[in-house]
Enzyme design. Structure first.
Site, PDB file in Angstrom:
ATOM      1  CG  ASP A  73      -6.228  -5.069   2.359  1.00 29.60           C
ATOM      2  OD1 ASP A  73      -6.048  -6.622   2.824  1.00 29.60           O
ATOM      3  OD2 ASP A  73      -6.012  -4.821   1.736  1.00 29.60           O
ATOM      4  CG  HIS A  77      -4.752  -0.935  -0.474  1.00 26.73           C
ATOM      5  ND1 HIS A  77      -4.273  -0.739   0.303  1.00 26.73           N
ATOM      6  CD2 HIS A  77      -4.622  -1.554  -1.073  1.00 26.73           C
ATOM      7  CE1 HIS A  77      -4.263  -2.296   1.418  1.00 26.73           C
ATOM      8  NE2 HIS A  77      -5.013  -2.816  -0.033  1.00 26.73           N
ATOM      9  CB  SER A  89      -0.715  -0.201   1.424  1.00 29.94           C
ATOM     10  OG  SER A  89      -2.248   1.131   1.494  1.00 29.94           O
TER      11      SER A  89
END
Length: 331
Positions: free
Chosen positions: A271, A179, A153
């Site tokens: 996540d 992400h 991310s």
């Protein structure tokens, strides 16, 4: 708690379980595959499954859960005379802790009996069940073929540039979730194609994951691995992050098992943590970027906190560790 049920059992089962407030249903599944994936992600205290004699997939799900994510399982069985019925015995042999006959309908008396049974099995000592580890099972890979799954991310593009640049002799597919706003995904893939030691492309739905190639999840959809090593792109389930690292890792855990290598890089939030734990629980090797080289240590730290990480390494050492890990799988 996670519950698996036939669609027509859903409302009654959930209401019966949660009626007194001390039992919470945290996930539901209407298919055996959903139940297996849900247990790997949620890691519940108890699993409750409604079972009918003709549904062989649920027996396989019990074996799979007890082989890779051992959890107390209570089976609520319809159409049986008692715990000595053939279907009940089969459920117990598959690894269930107890079987509760359910022939009188969803009465208040039965609901109370169900809650008592759940409380009894909660916290019961369970052991890994060997039947689900049988290499002849169709749900498990039959050959030793490594596969690498990567999640990142905030700060991920720079980390990925370093990591992918070190994978020159890797003989395994690499699936990546970063992400990023969908508008920037094509530019990211173009950049990674210039710095990566392996060919890089956007993943295409139905494409077979080939060794020595890197596949990035497109923006706005999840990237998953199917049983025949094909790539699946789906917008379901809706999630905070789409693509989701957990969705990728959980599918890789289920389909690749001990052949999987997971890598969680820099990023905000958590996540990927539970998905990485699912990979480790199925025998996969798991790595995460260390704090000193992470732009944000959130995602690696979340995975480390729940015991999902086999090794925590600086970004410049991860590629070498992953190459070694894939060689162990193939040897």
């Amino acid at each position: 708690m996670i519950v698996g049920h036939a669609p027509d059992d859903s409302d009654q089962l959930t209401l019966a379980l949660q009626q007194e407030g001390d039992i919470a249903v945290v996930s539901e599944a209407t298919t055996a595959d959903e139940a297996v994936r849900g247990v790997a992600v949620v890691l519940p205290d108890v699993v409750v499954l409604t079972l009918r004699a003709e549904t062989r997939a649920w027996y396989d799900a019990i074996e799979h859960i007890m082989a890779f994510t051992p959890t107390p399982i209570l089976v609520v069985a319809n159409g049986i005379a008692g715990r000595r019925a053939p279907s009940a015995v089969r459920a117990l042999m598959s690894g269930a802790i107890d079987v509760l006959p359910a022939n009188g309908g969803w009465t208040s008396r039965f609901a109370a009996e169900l809650r008592r049974a759940v409380r009894l099995v909660c916290g019961a000592h369970v052991v890994r069940h060997p039947r689900g580890l049988n290499p002849q099972r169709e749900s498990l890979p039959r050959t030793r073929s490594p596969l690498v799954a990567v999640g990142a991310s905030t700060g991920g593009p720079s980390a990925l540039a370093t990591f992918l640049g070190g994978l020159g002799d890797l003989d395994a597919p690499v699936l990546v979730v970063q992400h990023l706003h969908p508008e920037f995904t094509a530019g990211l893939v173009e950049w990674m194609g210039r710095v990566s030691a392996l060919p890089v492309a956007l993943a295409a739905h139905g494409e077979t994951a080939q060794p020595g190639r890197v596949y990035f999840a497109p923006g706005g959809v999840h990237l998953r691995l199917t049983a025949d090593r094909r790539l699946e792109l789906t917008a379901s389930p809706p999630a905070t992050h789409q693509p989701s690292v957990d969705e990728l890792f959980t599918s890789v855990a289920e389909q690749a098992g001990a052949d999987a290598v997971g890598v969680l890089l820099t990023g905000i939030g958590d996540d990927g943590a539970r998905g990485l734990l699912a990979m480790r629980g199925r025998g996969g090797q798991t790595f995460a970027q260390d704090e000193s080289t992470s732009a944000v240590f959130g995602m690696p730290q979340a995975a480390l906190r729940i015991g999902a990480v086999t090794r925590l390494l600086p970004i410049d050492q991860l590629a070498g560790a992953v190459r070694n890990a894939t060689r162990k799988v193939a040897s």
